[in-house]
Design a protein around this motif. Structure first.
Motif, mmCIF file in Angstrom:
data_model
loop_
_atom_site.group_PDB
_atom_site.id
_atom_site.type_symbol
_atom_site.label_atom_id
_atom_site.label_comp_id
_atom_site.label_asym_id
_atom_site.label_seq_id
_atom_site.Cartn_x
_atom_site.Cartn_y
_atom_site.Cartn_z
ATOM 1 N N THR A 20 11.149 1.229 -8.500
ATOM 2 C CA THR A 20 11.285 2.183 -7.394
ATOM 3 C C THR A 20 9.888 2.607 -6.933
ATOM 4 O OG1 THR A 20 11.539 3.850 -9.113
ATOM 5 C CG2 THR A 20 13.536 3.089 -8.005
ATOM 6 N N SER A 21 9.116 3.208 -7.851
ATOM 7 C CA SER A 21 7.774 3.683 -7.514
ATOM 8 C C SER A 21 6.945 3.705 -8.806
ATOM 9 C CB SER A 21 7.874 5.097 -6.930
ATOM 10 O OG SER A 21 6.699 5.838 -7.177
ATOM 11 N N THR A 22 5.796 3.054 -8.790
ATOM 12 C CA THR A 22 4.967 3.057 -10.013
ATOM 13 C C THR A 22 4.496 4.476 -10.323
ATOM 14 O OG1 THR A 22 3.035 2.439 -8.693
ATOM 15 C CG2 THR A 22 4.168 0.653 -9.873
ATOM 16 N N THR B 151 6.540 -5.331 -5.978
ATOM 17 C CA THR B 151 7.151 -4.635 -4.845
ATOM 18 C C THR B 151 7.807 -3.332 -5.312
ATOM 19 O OG1 THR B 151 8.776 -4.842 -3.055
ATOM 20 C CG2 THR B 151 9.303 -5.998 -5.062
ATOM 21 N N GLN B 152 7.835 -2.336 -4.444
ATOM 22 C CA GLN B 152 8.493 -1.064 -4.764
ATOM 23 C C GLN B 152 9.662 -0.856 -3.799
ATOM 24 O OE1 GLN B 152 5.128 1.984 -6.253
ATOM 25 N NE2 GLN B 152 4.983 1.519 -4.093
ATOM 26 N N THR B 153 10.756 -0.320 -4.330
ATOM 27 C CA THR B 153 11.902 -0.082 -3.451
ATOM 28 C C THR B 153 11.897 1.341 -2.883
ATOM 29 O OG1 THR B 153 13.190 0.476 -5.410
ATOM 30 C CG2 THR B 153 13.405 -1.779 -4.576
ATOM 31 N N GLY C 170 8.679 3.288 -2.571
ATOM 32 C CA GLY C 170 7.263 3.664 -2.594
ATOM 33 C C GLY C 170 7.072 5.003 -1.896
ATOM 34 N N LYS C 171 6.192 5.844 -2.459
ATOM 35 C CA LYS C 171 6.052 7.219 -1.943
ATOM 36 C C LYS C 171 4.691 7.457 -1.321
ATOM 37 C CE LYS C 171 6.443 9.569 -5.682
ATOM 38 N NZ LYS C 171 6.572 10.722 -6.571
ATOM 39 N N GLY C 172 4.684 8.202 -0.237
ATOM 40 C CA GLY C 172 3.446 8.751 0.301
ATOM 41 C C GLY C 172 3.407 10.234 -0.054
ATOM 42 N N ARG C 173 2.531 10.994 0.624
ATOM 43 C CA ARG C 173 2.477 12.443 0.378
ATOM 44 C C ARG C 173 3.643 13.118 1.083
ATOM 45 N NH1 ARG C 173 -2.486 14.518 2.962
ATOM 46 N NH2 ARG C 173 -2.066 12.791 4.350
ATOM 47 N N LEU C 174 3.951 14.338 0.654
ATOM 48 C CA LEU C 174 4.911 15.216 1.325
ATOM 49 C C LEU C 174 6.238 14.519 1.627
ATOM 50 C CD1 LEU C 174 2.255 16.520 3.893
ATOM 51 C CD2 LEU C 174 3.031 17.761 1.880
ATOM 52 N N GLY C 175 6.693 13.740 0.656
ATOM 53 C CA GLY C 175 7.990 13.080 0.800
ATOM 54 C C GLY C 175 8.005 11.903 1.759
ATOM 55 N N ARG C 176 6.838 11.467 2.206
ATOM 56 C CA ARG C 176 6.816 10.322 3.118
ATOM 57 C C ARG C 176 7.019 9.031 2.333
ATOM 58 N NH1 ARG C 176 1.238 12.354 5.240
ATOM 59 N NH2 ARG C 176 1.881 14.090 6.543
ATOM 60 N N GLN C 177 7.266 7.971 3.073
ATOM 61 C CA GLN C 177 7.559 6.690 2.436
ATOM 62 C C GLN C 177 6.327 5.790 2.484
ATOM 63 O OE1 GLN C 177 11.317 5.368 4.005
ATOM 64 N NE2 GLN C 177 10.903 3.295 3.276
ATOM 65 N N TRP C 178 6.141 4.968 1.449
ATOM 66 C CA TRP C 178 5.087 3.950 1.481
ATOM 67 C C TRP C 178 5.750 2.583 1.497
ATOM 68 C CZ3 TRP C 178 0.277 3.820 2.898
ATOM 69 C CH2 TRP C 178 -0.489 2.692 2.625
ATOM 70 N N GLU C 179 5.569 1.866 2.599
ATOM 71 C CA GLU C 179 6.167 0.533 2.723
ATOM 72 C C GLU C 179 5.530 -0.390 1.689
ATOM 73 O OE1 GLU C 179 8.668 0.016 4.638
ATOM 74 O OE2 GLU C 179 8.558 1.975 5.632
ATOM 75 N N SER C 180 6.360 -1.073 0.906
ATOM 76 C CA SER C 180 5.829 -1.813 -0.241
ATOM 77 C C SER C 180 6.330 -3.251 -0.312
ATOM 78 C CB SER C 180 6.209 -1.087 -1.533
ATOM 79 O OG SER C 180 5.877 0.287 -1.472
ATOM 80 N N PRO D 2 -7.761 13.088 3.611
ATOM 81 C CA PRO D 2 -8.188 13.152 2.213
ATOM 82 C C PRO D 2 -7.842 11.907 1.399
ATOM 83 C CG PRO D 2 -6.066 14.244 2.451
ATOM 84 C CD PRO D 2 -6.422 13.664 3.814
ATOM 85 N N ASN D 3 -7.048 10.962 1.970
ATOM 86 C CA ASN D 3 -6.502 9.953 1.057
ATOM 87 C C ASN D 3 -6.236 8.589 1.686
ATOM 88 O OD1 ASN D 3 -4.314 10.848 2.626
ATOM 89 N ND2 ASN D 3 -2.901 10.060 1.105
ATOM 90 N N ASP D 4 -6.820 8.318 2.847
ATOM 91 C CA ASP D 4 -6.535 7.024 3.491
ATOM 92 C C ASP D 4 -7.770 6.144 3.499
ATOM 93 O OD1 ASP D 4 -4.099 8.025 4.130
ATOM 94 O OD2 ASP D 4 -4.454 8.173 6.293
ATOM 95 N N ARG E 228 -7.267 1.487 11.604
ATOM 96 C CA ARG E 228 -5.886 1.319 11.123
ATOM 97 C C ARG E 228 -5.829 1.457 9.616
ATOM 98 N NH1 ARG E 228 -2.377 -1.839 14.333
ATOM 99 N NH2 ARG E 228 -3.172 -2.135 16.437
ATOM 100 N N LYS E 229 -4.694 1.970 9.139
ATOM 101 C CA LYS E 229 -4.577 2.262 7.703
ATOM 102 C C LYS E 229 -4.319 0.978 6.906
ATOM 103 C CE LYS E 229 -2.097 5.522 4.742
ATOM 104 N NZ LYS E 229 -1.560 6.869 4.715
ATOM 105 N N LEU E 230 -5.204 0.730 5.944
ATOM 106 C CA LEU E 230 -5.046 -0.455 5.089
ATOM 107 C C LEU E 230 -4.660 -0.047 3.672
ATOM 108 C CD1 LEU E 230 -7.264 -3.592 5.319
ATOM 109 C CD2 LEU E 230 -6.424 -2.827 3.119
ATOM 110 N N VAL F 126 -2.345 -0.830 -1.421
ATOM 111 C CA VAL F 126 -3.258 -1.587 -0.547
ATOM 112 C C VAL F 126 -2.458 -2.698 0.125
ATOM 113 C CG1 VAL F 126 -5.374 -2.985 -0.438
ATOM 114 C CG2 VAL F 126 -5.174 -1.199 -2.190
ATOM 115 N N ASN F 127 -2.518 -2.778 1.441
ATOM 116 C CA ASN F 127 -1.871 -3.894 2.135
ATOM 117 C C ASN F 127 -2.781 -5.102 1.969
ATOM 118 O OD1 ASN F 127 0.089 -2.091 3.029
ATOM 119 N ND2 ASN F 127 -1.049 -1.620 4.902
ATOM 120 N N ALA F 128 -2.438 -5.946 1.033
ATOM 121 C CA ALA F 128 -3.327 -7.080 0.703
ATOM 122 C C ALA F 128 -2.826 -8.343 1.399
ATOM 123 C CB ALA F 128 -3.416 -7.234 -0.807
#
Ligand code: BT5
Length: 343
Positions: A107-109, A130-132, A134-144, A191-193, A199-201, A224-226
């Motif tokens: 789900t999320s490391t 892959t994460q199903t 993935g979390k960003g800050r403040l409840g946002r999603q991280w595409e994984s 603070p974290n990008d 563009r955000k990588l 990291v979008n690798a």
């Protein structure tokens, strides 16, 4: 609800490989040559039907195993897969990544790291393909999507909890420097990008568990979008993101990249612990996005939600953001989202 058995899908390095990974690595190492069912069974110490069942599992996981009755099976072509042992080979660290927990999918490391932090030493790395969720800050999603890098480090720094938020910037700086070593024009956006050409990588998510005056652990999550094109991202993210593949037009060895990232991060982390944030500020400011530019700050501290305009001045000695407001006053931010104000 996750059980305490959260690590049952992970393999541990150093440690004994589960049969599935043994067979996967055998197939990858044989470099497109067929391996007979019997040979695989003998090497993995399992019966023919068990080999077939495991290979079926690998197919279900998305590995392109070609199977034949007569000649056995093989995986053709180069596969972009993480090998904890290869990450380890490239590490020059004392603490970070000395223990690696790896799984194909979770789900999320960060969530997993938080659940197992007490039982693992500081520096433990969790990573996956892959994460199903993935979390960003403040409840946002991280595409994984597969091809990205998703990692979490369990840290146990002996510092005041109030100093922990600076670790986001320290990790951001290490990530940007690692990307720069690939020839990318990477900048840290407070603070974290990490941005490349605006563009955000990459993104960082630090989560802390602490008592009022003592840190139990900090989970530093880095995405990291690798080796993944932004065309695989949903619309709104696609427009504002990029990847190493999109920027360089080629695949990178994610094992080497993760090791390089940990090597860089440890050097900064140790300096942060020994001498404080202050000594790192000049270096971070040098690679900081939007300095001198008009920006909009969406203040997320204490849920205030206020939005302000100003000129981004840089960082104070604690890593807080300094912004020159139109009133001439310098405002200090401890948390928030910054975006460029287009005149
Ligand atoms: C972050 O949050 O940037 C923190 C990302 C941390 C991800 C790592 S991966 C390993 C570990 N495990 C986790 O579950 N998380 C960590 P934030 O600043 O809130 O940014 C989130 C926003 O970035 C989203 O709302 C999207 O707009 C955008 N976004 C989502 N996925 C993205 C991606 N793959 N690439 C670029 N932008 C993305």
């Amino acid at each position: 609800m996750k059980t305490p058995n959260v690590l049952s899908n992970y393999i541990e390095f150093p440690g004994k490989l589960p049969v599935k990974h043994k067979i996967l690595y055998m197939l990858l190492e044989s470099q497109s040559k067929f391996l007979s069912w019997n040979d695989i069974g003998a090497k993995a110490g399992i019966s023919g039907p068990e080999v077939r069942e495991t290979v079926k599992n690998l197919l279900d996981d998305g590995f392109p195993v070609e199977t034949t009755t007569e000649r056995g099976c093989r995986i053709s072509g180069k596969q972009d897969i993480l090998f904890p042992s290869r990450i380890h080979e490239h590490l020059e660290t004392q603490v970070l990544g000395r223990k690696i927990l790896y799984t194909l999918s979770t789900t999320s490391t960060n969530d997993d790291a938080r659940l197992v932090a007490n039982g693992h030493p500081g520096g433990t790395l969790l990573t996956c393909e892959t994460q199903t969720q993935g979390k960003g800050r403040l409840g946002r999603q991280w595409e994984s999507p597969r091809g990205g890098i998703f990692l979490s480090l369990i840290l146990k720094p002996e510092i005041q909890p109030a100093k922990v938020p600076s670790l986001s910037l320290v990790a951001g700086c290490a990530t940007a420097k690692t990307l720069q070593s690939l020839g990318l024009d990477a900048l840290v956006k407070w603070p974290n990008d990490v941005l490349v050409h605006g563009r955000k990588l990459a993104g960082i998510l630090c989560e802390i568990s602490a008592e009022p005056d003592r840190v139990a652990h900090v989970i530093v999550g880095i995405g990291v979008n690798a080796n993944v094109s932004k065309t695989r991202m949903p619309g709104p993210v696609r427009e504002r993101s990029t990847s190493i593949l999109d920027e360089l037009g080629k695949y990178v060895d994610r094992n080497v990249l993760i090791a390089g990232l940990l090597n860089n991060f440890e050097a900064y982390y140790f300096r942060f612990l020994e001498s404080g944030m202050q000594t790192l500020i000049p270096e971070i400011q040098e690679i900081m996005a939007y300095v001198g530019s008009p920006v909009i700050i969406h203040n997320t501290a204490f849920g205030s939600g206020e939005t302000q305009h100003g000129i981004l001045r840089g960082l104070d000695k604690h890593g807080r953001l300094l912004v020159l407001a139109s009133t001439g006053e310098i405002k200090t931010y401890t948390a928030g989202d910054v975006s460029l104000r287009l005149e």
